[in-house]
Design an enzyme around this catalytic site. Sequence first.
Site, PDB file in Angstrom:
ATOM      1  N   CYS A  25      10.226  49.280  55.084  1.00 41.67           N
ATOM      2  CA  CYS A  25       9.576  48.530  53.999  1.00 41.67           C
ATOM      3  C   CYS A  25       9.754  47.023  54.149  1.00 41.67           C
ATOM      4  O   CYS A  25       9.121  46.247  53.441  1.00 41.67           O
ATOM      5  CB  CYS A  25      10.095  48.983  52.643  1.00 41.67           C
ATOM      6  SG  CYS A  25       9.612  50.675  52.259  1.00 41.67           S
ATOM      7  N   HIS A  76      -6.792  44.896  47.228  1.00 43.18           N
ATOM      8  CA  HIS A  76      -6.948  44.377  48.585  1.00 43.18           C
ATOM      9  C   HIS A  76      -6.337  42.988  48.748  1.00 43.18           C
ATOM     10  O   HIS A  76      -6.845  42.156  49.500  1.00 43.18           O
ATOM     11  CB  HIS A  76      -8.418  44.420  49.034  1.00 43.18           C
ATOM     12  CG  HIS A  76      -8.834  45.814  49.385  1.00 43.18           C
ATOM     13  ND1 HIS A  76      -9.178  46.727  48.416  1.00 43.18           N
ATOM     14  CD2 HIS A  76      -8.924  46.447  50.571  1.00 43.18           C
ATOM     15  CE1 HIS A  76      -9.483  47.876  49.008  1.00 43.18           C
ATOM     16  NE2 HIS A  76      -9.318  47.738  50.311  1.00 43.18           N
ATOM     17  N   GLU A 116       3.899  54.074  43.545  1.00 41.39           N
ATOM     18  CA  GLU A 116       3.773  53.487  44.878  1.00 41.39           C
ATOM     19  C   GLU A 116       3.356  54.561  45.885  1.00 41.39           C
ATOM     20  O   GLU A 116       2.647  54.290  46.844  1.00 41.39           O
ATOM     21  CB  GLU A 116       5.087  52.835  45.301  1.00 41.39           C
ATOM     22  CG  GLU A 116       4.965  51.999  46.542  1.00 41.39           C
ATOM     23  CD  GLU A 116       6.199  51.197  46.807  1.00 41.39           C
ATOM     24  OE1 GLU A 116       6.206  50.007  46.472  1.00 41.39           O
ATOM     25  OE2 GLU A 116       7.173  51.772  47.352  1.00 41.39           O
TER      26      GLU A 116
END
Length: 126
Positions: A25, A76, A116
């Site tokens: 991550c 985005h 998530e």
Amino acid sequence: MPKWTLHTEFKFDAAHLIEGYDGKCGRMHGHSYKVHLSAESNKLNPSKYLETSDMVCDFRELKWAAKDAEKGGLDHGVLNELVKVNPTAERIAEYIYKETDRRIPEGIKLTITVWETENSWVEYTE
């Protein structure tokens, strides 16, 4: 006393990395985030789109984060550039809460849930 609770869900896709994270991550990657938002109120209000006091708040105002990043949302976008804190799921939920809270009438209790992944989510409220 009356109480109304609005619920809405939306999704957005975004990239991020968690700075200082020792693991995958810590590298740039993306997620398809799912957001559930609830707005609770003991009174009805007007909105930017309706002058009469007939709604808790407008669903359009609650779903701002689903808009394209170039139009003021998160879709985005690169969350490290948009959120301005280390974009963990916890901080993303907090950011959506604070940005939503400033867009709606006072006195509405918000709860923000951000997934998530399909199996990992966080809930934020104040």
